[in-house]
Scaffold this active site. Structure first.
Site, PDB file in Angstrom:
ATOM      1  N   GLU B  65     -12.486  -1.966  -1.028  1.00  0.00           N
ATOM      2  CA  GLU B  65     -12.233  -1.656   0.459  1.00  0.00           C
ATOM      3  C   GLU B  65     -11.842  -0.135   0.384  1.00  0.00           C
ATOM      4  O   GLU B  65     -11.069   0.683  -0.264  1.00  0.00           O
ATOM      5  CB  GLU B  65     -11.099  -2.462   1.035  1.00  0.00           C
ATOM      6  CG  GLU B  65     -11.493  -3.902   0.995  1.00  0.00           C
ATOM      7  CD  GLU B  65     -10.214  -4.752   0.850  1.00  0.00           C
ATOM      8  OE1 GLU B  65      -9.097  -4.285   1.102  1.00  0.00           O
ATOM      9  OE2 GLU B  65     -10.316  -5.919   0.889  1.00  0.00           O
ATOM     10  N   GLU B  96     -11.250 -10.197  -0.419  1.00  0.00           N
ATOM     11  CA  GLU B  96     -10.968 -10.082  -1.761  1.00  0.00           C
ATOM     12  C   GLU B  96     -11.679 -11.212  -2.425  1.00  0.00           C
ATOM     13  O   GLU B  96     -12.222 -10.697  -3.573  1.00  0.00           O
ATOM     14  CB  GLU B  96      -9.522  -9.824  -1.941  1.00  0.00           C
ATOM     15  CG  GLU B  96      -8.886  -8.553  -1.722  1.00  0.00           C
ATOM     16  CD  GLU B  96      -8.548  -8.387  -0.346  1.00  0.00           C
ATOM     17  OE1 GLU B  96      -8.690  -9.307   0.537  1.00  0.00           O
ATOM     18  OE2 GLU B  96      -8.091  -7.381   0.269  1.00  0.00           O
ATOM     19  N   GLN B 118      -7.211  -2.924  -3.111  1.00  0.00           N
ATOM     20  CA  GLN B 118      -6.457  -1.863  -2.652  1.00  0.00           C
ATOM     21  C   GLN B 118      -5.024  -1.731  -3.041  1.00  0.00           C
ATOM     22  O   GLN B 118      -4.663  -0.790  -3.567  1.00  0.00           O
ATOM     23  CB  GLN B 118      -6.719  -1.916  -1.113  1.00  0.00           C
ATOM     24  CG  GLN B 118      -6.388  -0.564  -0.293  1.00  0.00           C
ATOM     25  CD  GLN B 118      -6.979  -0.581   0.996  1.00  0.00           C
ATOM     26  OE1 GLN B 118      -6.481  -1.097   1.863  1.00  0.00           O
ATOM     27  NE2 GLN B 118      -7.983   0.231   1.110  1.00  0.00           N
ATOM     28  N   PHE B 119      -4.572  -2.870  -3.003  1.00  0.00           N
ATOM     29  CA  PHE B 119      -3.293  -3.051  -3.802  1.00  0.00           C
ATOM     30  C   PHE B 119      -3.332  -4.360  -4.392  1.00  0.00           C
ATOM     31  O   PHE B 119      -4.020  -5.215  -3.944  1.00  0.00           O
ATOM     32  CB  PHE B 119      -1.966  -3.089  -2.700  1.00  0.00           C
ATOM     33  CG  PHE B 119      -1.572  -2.000  -2.061  1.00  0.00           C
ATOM     34  CD1 PHE B 119      -0.405  -1.180  -2.505  1.00  0.00           C
ATOM     35  CD2 PHE B 119      -2.334  -1.482  -0.971  1.00  0.00           C
ATOM     36  CE1 PHE B 119      -0.282  -0.090  -2.160  1.00  0.00           C
ATOM     37  CE2 PHE B 119      -2.014  -0.109  -0.316  1.00  0.00           C
ATOM     38  CZ  PHE B 119      -0.971   0.589  -0.923  1.00  0.00           C
ATOM     39  N   ASP B 121      -1.485  -6.711  -5.116  1.00  0.00           N
ATOM     40  CA  ASP B 121      -0.811  -7.861  -4.131  1.00  0.00           C
ATOM     41  C   ASP B 121      -1.867  -8.615  -3.432  1.00  0.00           C
ATOM     42  O   ASP B 121      -1.681  -9.876  -3.338  1.00  0.00           O
ATOM     43  CB  ASP B 121       0.066  -7.174  -2.929  1.00  0.00           C
ATOM     44  CG  ASP B 121       1.044  -6.201  -3.309  1.00  0.00           C
ATOM     45  OD1 ASP B 121       2.334  -6.561  -3.255  1.00  0.00           O
ATOM     46  OD2 ASP B 121       0.501  -5.215  -3.897  1.00  0.00           O
ATOM     47  N   PHE B 122      -2.990  -8.034  -3.174  1.00  0.00           N
ATOM     48  CA  PHE B 122      -4.102  -8.765  -2.377  1.00  0.00           C
ATOM     49  C   PHE B 122      -5.013  -9.603  -3.418  1.00  0.00           C
ATOM     50  O   PHE B 122      -5.769 -10.143  -2.935  1.00  0.00           O
ATOM     51  CB  PHE B 122      -4.876  -8.101  -1.470  1.00  0.00           C
ATOM     52  CG  PHE B 122      -4.108  -6.946  -0.713  1.00  0.00           C
ATOM     53  CD1 PHE B 122      -3.097  -7.443   0.152  1.00  0.00           C
ATOM     54  CD2 PHE B 122      -4.064  -5.763  -0.541  1.00  0.00           C
ATOM     55  CE1 PHE B 122      -2.275  -6.839   0.949  1.00  0.00           C
ATOM     56  CE2 PHE B 122      -3.609  -4.975   0.263  1.00  0.00           C
ATOM     57  CZ  PHE B 122      -2.380  -5.695   1.164  1.00  0.00           C
ATOM     58  N   HIS B 163       3.335  -4.644  -0.820  1.00  0.00           N
ATOM     59  CA  HIS B 163       2.541  -3.522  -1.494  1.00  0.00           C
ATOM     60  C   HIS B 163       3.330  -3.020  -2.507  1.00  0.00           C
ATOM     61  O   HIS B 163       3.324  -1.901  -3.030  1.00  0.00           O
ATOM     62  CB  HIS B 163       2.563  -2.516  -0.513  1.00  0.00           C
ATOM     63  CG  HIS B 163       1.544  -2.947   0.577  1.00  0.00           C
ATOM     64  ND1 HIS B 163       1.788  -3.573   1.598  1.00  0.00           N
ATOM     65  CD2 HIS B 163       0.403  -2.275   0.873  1.00  0.00           C
ATOM     66  CE1 HIS B 163       0.855  -3.534   2.621  1.00  0.00           C
ATOM     67  NE2 HIS B 163      -0.037  -2.744   2.075  1.00  0.00           N
TER      68      HIS B 163
END
Lengths: 345, 362
Positions: B65, B96, B118-119, B121-122, B163
């Site tokens: 992203e 994702e 992007q992080f 976490d995702f 995040h």
């Protein structure tokens, strides 16, 4: 019925694949009843035309340069069109040691990249993401190839369906997605799956070409798919197609189908795709009865040979479960079963 | 074609079309630091690895992203799209699972996708394709899976619960995946190159607080080096206590070791670098030498890697232990946002010092 653009011998070939699908599944049913099939058996009775007609629209090669297809559980016929062998399918169902997955996976969950098919896994919708990536690779390498995959009416509700197809649509990737609407996802009817009147309505939501047809008319399926495949090959991006058919058997052999309203199955039996196709070939002079009989007899012989080969194949050795998790690291055997117990340190 | 992808293609029967053109434009300044003999941060080291792998192998491409014109949330791929084009630097929809699954499809066809979260976490959104499809592919006889999923992890930057996570253990349990978590610029570059060239799927974790940490700036070798996966590194040699750790906690443990050395407690620090496969031999060897062991991780306590490491030690070095294996970890809560809360959540240098003193006296 749609007009045929195929040549006589091609029409006969389509008939061969319909016969092959039906007869292999009939033999599998017998093997299942003899307890020789391990686990479930998923029939495509009455919807063979959707798989055969669509796969027949692909560019088929034996050297890994043709189009690539990924079936859903009821698209056995599409694998045969791509060149899968009946004995391999039976070995998969019987968990044999020399099945394409060496007993690790079941039924149509197997791949042949040379012939051009990628077996599904059980998580529904994910093959749309995977095949989006396959289509993307064709685009990246500027190859004139197309990816095709199927999804049931039920799996169209998954997030994976949306994420995979939206990505393909945005990228104008050469992906043809066929929603095989067979009225049920296990026991759940389409009315509990979507508020849309038809699945092809969703094409507009993705900004792609959409079309639907009678899924029990093998040539209609072929023509509709061919158009979408040609578009994809020409760089016009993804398509969403809907084929309307009916699952005449249960989800798997154990399913008693008590949720099906009386008379529904009987009504669809009258629309049997194989019988309809046969009647049309005869009526329009594309085949003589004895030609079709000869094809059916040839299929019966092939299927019987495949059954013999599958039945006589051995089971895998237990420790075959170990290898191949990584390319460069071995999985440890249970220490309680190894000779090294005394030497543990 | 490099050796690895050659094998892959042979195995899968996929021909090399040779139609992807390697870029021959001149390298921009921000990916030329090592070449020019200048020091790099960990972020710059990772960026150089990505750039050099894309130059070396036309099958390597990146999806994620905002990685194109914008250059990524942390500017990791800044300038890449101008040189490699939008076919190889693909800005994805926010999906994702979708693009991780697509990476698997592309890997089937012989490409080597690098997916940016992007992080990290995702990455939970991509749990399905990663654990069910990608991790099992080779074993299912569906082919090798040469792909990398990489992105920023870790706390201490006041990112809040979504995040700041360290999701490595959500994947540690899945046979077929490899997990890499570097702590230095040199390792970050060499491990990422090894990950991209590996024929198995690799999750590659980058601690965002280390990205631009000045103390990690170093001059890297100019040659095309790789750091092999599955091998730990002795960050500091010692004889009294083994600290087994990785990522940010390597540096927190080093601070603790400095403090402990004033009390004549000599700490050895093993930086795991790769969590899966775990370098068990190195752990056992260190424990046999020091007879005392502390596992330190920024991840939460329950189900953290300390439990697994402790069991491996139990299996292979029980009789060498002079004290119970102990751990210092985050607390079992989501990652809090407010600084006093997050600092309480995270393992601190003082926790490591306290644990080591306890072990030394045991």
């Amino acid at each position: 019925m749609s007009k045929a653009s195929l040549k006589r011998e091609q029409l006969h070939e389509v008939y061969y694949y319909l016969q092959l699908t039906r007869q292999v599944e009939q033999v599998l049913t017998n093997l299942y009843r003899q307890n020789k099939v391990i686990g479930g058996l998923y029939r495509s009775l009455g919807q063979e035309a959707t798989a055969v007609g669509s796969a027949y629209a692909l560019r088929r090669r034996e050297d890994g340069t043709g189009d690539i297809l990924s079936p859903a559980i009821r698209n056995l016929g599409s694998l045969f069109v791509m060149g899968a062998q009946p004995a391999d399918v039976m070995k998969q169902y019987m968990a044999k040691g020399d099945s394409p997955t060496r007993g690790r996976e079941q039924n149509v969950h197997f791949c042949d990249y040379e012939k051009g098919f990628i077996g599904l896994i059980s998580h529904l919708g994910i093959m749309v993401e995977i095949m989006c990536g396959v289509a993307l690779s064709f685009k990246l390498r500027n190859e004139s190839r197309v990816a095709l995959t199927y999804i049931g009416d039920g799996a169209s509700s998954t997030g994976a369906f949306h994420e995979g197809f939206n990505f393909a649509a945005v990228q104008k990737a050469p992906l043809v997605l066929i929603i095989e609407n067979n009225c049920y996802a296990y026991s759940t009817p389409v009315s509990r799956q979507t508020a849309c009147e038809s699945f092809v309505d969703k094409a507009a939501g993705y900004g792609v070409h959409g079309e639907r047809c009678d899924g029990n008319d093998v040539l209609a399926v072929y023509e509709m798919t061919k158009k979408a495949v040609d578009r994809a090959r020409a760089g016009e991006g993804a398509s969403l197609l809907e084929v309307m058919t009916y699952r005449r058997m249960g989800h798997a052999e154990h399913d008693s189908q008590q949720y099906v309203p009386a008379g529904e199955r009987e009504a669809w039996e009258l629309k049997d795709p194989l019988a309809r196709y046969e009647a049309r070939l005869l009526a329009e002079g594309y085949a003589e009865q004895q030609e079709l009989d000869a094809i059916a007899a040839r299929v019966a012989e092939e299927v019987d040979r495949a059954r013999e080969a599958a039945e006589s194949a051995g089971m895998p050795q237990p420790e075959w479960a170990l290898g191949g998790v990584y390319g460069d690291a071995e999985t440890a055997a249970p220490w309680t079963r190894t000779a090294g117990i005394r030497n543990r340190n | 074609m490099d050796e690895n992808s050659g094998n892959q293609e042979q195995e899968l029967g996929i021909r090399d079309t040779g139609e992807i053109l390697a870029t021959v434009l001149e390298k921009p300044e921000h990916v030329r630091n090592t070449q020019d003999g200048k020091p790099v941060t960990m972020l710059e080291a990772i960026r150089e690895a990505l750039w050099e792998e894309m130059e070396r192998d036309p099958n390597v491409f990146i999806m994620g992203e905002d990685i194109g014109v914008y250059g990524g949330a942390f500017k990791m791929t800044e300038g890449f799209i101008d040189h490699f084009g939008e076919n190889r630097i693909i800005d994805t929809p926010i999906s994702e699972a979708g693009f991780t699954g697509a990476a698997a499809g592309a890997a089937h066809m012989g490409l080597r996708p690098v997916v940016e979260m992007q992080f990290m976490d995702f990455v939970s959104c991509a749990y399905e394709p990663l654990t069910n499809y990608i991790a099992t592919s080779r074993w299912r006889h569906a082919g090798a899976m040469p792909l990398v999923v990489r992105g920023p992890v870790g706390g201490g930057v006041r990112g809040g619960p979504f995040h700041s996570q360290n999701p490595e253990m959500a994947f540690f349990h899945t046979p077929g995946l490899k997990i890499v978590y570097p702590s230095t610029a040199r390792d970050a570059k060499g491990l990422l190159k090894a990950a991209i060239r590996d024929d198995d799927p690799v999750l590659y974790f980058e601690h965002k607080k280390l990205y631009r940490a000045p103390f990690l700036r170093e001059v890297l070798p100019k040659d095309d080096y790789v750091v092999p996966l599955g091998k730990s590194r002795t960050h500091r040699a010692g004889k009294d206590i083994s600290i087994i750790t990785y990522g940010m906690m390597v540096h927190e443990s080093a601070k603790a070791a400095d403090e402990l050395s004033r009390d004549n407690i000599d700490v050895e620090i093993i930086d795991l670098r790769t969590l899966l496969p775990l370098d068990e031999d190195a752990i056992i060897e260190s424990v046999k030498k020091t007879n005392r062991v502390l596992v330190v991780h920024e991840d939460t306590r329950t189900g953290g890697i300390a439990g697994e490491i402790s069991m491996r030690i139990n299996e292979r070095a029980f009789e060498y232990l002079d004290a119970p294996p102990l751990r210092v970890t985050a607390i079992d809560t989501p990652v809090p946002y407010s600084p006093p809360l997050e600092d309480y959540y995270l393992p601190q240098v003082s926790d490591i010092v306290t644990a080591c003193r306890y072990l030394a006296k045991y």
